[in-house]
Motif scaffolding. Structure first.
Motif, mmCIF file in Angstrom:
data_model
loop_
_atom_site.group_PDB
_atom_site.id
_atom_site.type_symbol
_atom_site.label_atom_id
_atom_site.label_comp_id
_atom_site.label_asym_id
_atom_site.label_seq_id
_atom_site.Cartn_x
_atom_site.Cartn_y
_atom_site.Cartn_z
ATOM 1 N N GLY A 1 0.794 -1.224 0.000
ATOM 2 C CA GLY A 1 0.000 0.000 0.000
ATOM 3 C C GLY A 1 0.824 1.271 0.000
ATOM 4 O O GLY A 1 0.353 2.329 -0.432
ATOM 5 N N ASP A 2 2.078 1.196 0.457
ATOM 6 C CA ASP A 2 2.943 2.371 0.482
ATOM 7 C C ASP A 2 3.733 2.556 -0.807
ATOM 8 O O ASP A 2 4.458 3.554 -0.953
ATOM 9 N N ALA A 3 3.620 1.622 -1.737
ATOM 10 C CA ALA A 3 4.353 1.732 -2.993
ATOM 11 C C ALA A 3 3.918 2.987 -3.743
ATOM 12 O O ALA A 3 2.733 3.329 -3.793
ATOM 13 N N GLN A 4 4.889 3.657 -4.356
ATOM 14 C CA GLN A 4 4.627 4.912 -5.058
ATOM 15 C C GLN A 4 4.267 4.647 -6.522
ATOM 16 O O GLN A 4 4.925 3.855 -7.201
ATOM 17 N N VAL A 5 3.229 5.336 -6.980
ATOM 18 C CA VAL A 5 2.763 5.205 -8.358
ATOM 19 C C VAL A 5 2.925 6.543 -9.070
ATOM 20 O O VAL A 5 2.328 7.546 -8.671
ATOM 21 N N VAL A 6 3.751 6.573 -10.105
ATOM 22 C CA VAL A 6 3.913 7.763 -10.940
ATOM 23 C C VAL A 6 2.797 7.732 -11.981
ATOM 24 O O VAL A 6 2.866 6.976 -12.950
ATOM 25 N N THR A 7 1.762 8.523 -11.785
ATOM 26 C CA THR A 7 0.565 8.411 -12.621
ATOM 27 C C THR A 7 0.742 8.957 -14.031
ATOM 28 O O THR A 7 0.013 8.569 -14.938
ATOM 29 N N ARG A 8 1.654 9.900 -14.206
ATOM 30 C CA ARG A 8 1.819 10.610 -15.488
ATOM 31 C C ARG A 8 0.505 11.262 -15.918
ATOM 32 O O ARG A 8 0.276 11.541 -17.100
ATOM 33 N N ASP A 9 -0.383 11.466 -14.925
ATOM 34 C CA ASP A 9 -1.697 12.067 -15.167
ATOM 35 C C ASP A 9 -2.484 11.309 -16.236
ATOM 36 O O ASP A 9 -3.273 11.883 -16.986
ATOM 37 N N HIS A 10 -2.273 9.991 -16.286
ATOM 38 C CA HIS A 10 -2.926 9.179 -17.312
ATOM 39 C C HIS A 10 -3.140 7.779 -16.740
ATOM 40 O O HIS A 10 -2.246 6.921 -16.801
ATOM 41 N N VAL A 11 -4.319 7.558 -16.164
ATOM 42 C CA VAL A 11 -4.625 6.288 -15.498
ATOM 43 C C VAL A 11 -5.861 5.684 -16.153
ATOM 44 O O VAL A 11 -6.926 6.287 -16.150
ATOM 45 N N ARG A 12 -5.711 4.493 -16.721
ATOM 46 C CA ARG A 12 -6.789 3.860 -17.466
ATOM 47 C C ARG A 12 -7.015 2.418 -16.980
ATOM 48 O O ARG A 12 -6.543 1.457 -17.595
ATOM 49 N N PRO A 13 -7.732 2.226 -15.883
ATOM 50 C CA PRO A 13 -8.061 0.863 -15.448
ATOM 51 C C PRO A 13 -9.089 0.232 -16.380
ATOM 52 O O PRO A 13 -9.713 0.928 -17.194
#
Length: 210
Positions: free
Chosen positions: A163-175
């Motif tokens: 849960g603490d892992a960092q996610v660099v979203t690049r402002d583009h998230v497509r689940p």
């Protein structure tokens, strides 16, 4: 996930086939429809690649929070599609249809996939506005409609990332919808971080709608 960001319960889904050829154009269409139809923050909107028909296109679906909101959006949508430049576009809402049969069939397929939560790449969904810059896995799961996170290359039965892992979203998230869950696929990134598998290059126009 908070109650506000839950996608559980009965929802009303509109399918729209406007002849968009690829993801960039379909993403742009979604943001345009959200704006011009005045759709609420609880809307979930997806893209769907339709195959096996003469009309191969990337169709979009709009899941609205309740029947009244969907009815109002449908009326505005039909008025929007009534223009001569939209003569080939089709849309469906339940038993209601608008446009030529081929486009209506594709729109119905997209709406059914979204309604069953068995297909669809989510562009707009509850909490997406929080997925900018760098966030943690825990924040993604707590504050958005995303149900599950998987890391590319991990064993199928592996636990999700910490849960603490960092996610660099690049402002583009497509689940994407898989088996009733909205699943986000990540891949390892520089510095021990994670990043969405889909890179923003195919759909840079959507930065204009943030």
């Amino acid at each position: 996930m908070t109650a506000f960001h839950s996608l559980s319960g009965v929802r009303t889904v509109i399918g729209v086939d406007a002849g968009t050829a690829g993801l960039r154009e379909a993403d742009h269409l979604i943001h345009h429809l959200v704006d011009v139809l005045g759709l609420p923050s609880g809307t979930a909107a997806c893209t769907h690649l339709i195959r096996g028909t003469d009309r191969r296109s990337t169709v979009v679906s709009l899941a609205l929070p309740d029947a009244a909101t969907a009815d109002a959006a449908w009326k505005r949508l039909v008025a929007l599609l009534a223009g001569p430049d939209r003569a080939t576009a089709g849309a469906v809402l339940g038993e209601r249809e608008h446009g030529p049969a081929g486009a209506v069939a594709c729109a119905a397929q997209a709406a059914a996939e979204h309604e069953r939560r068995q297909g669809g790449r989510a562009v707009v969904f509850p909490g997406v506005e929080r997925l900018t810059s760098t966030v943690t896995v825990g924040e993604v799961l707590t504050h958005t409609a995303i149900d599950r996170i998987v890391v590319l290359g991990a064993p199928p039965d592996a636990a999700g990332p910490d849960g603490d892992a960092q996610v660099v979203t690049r402002d583009h998230v497509r689940p994407e919808w898989h088996d009733g869950q909205l699943v986000l696929t990540l891949q390892p990134a520089a510095g021990g971080m994670l990043a969405p598998f889909e890179v923003p290059n195919p759909t840079p126009c959507c930065a204009d709608h943030s």
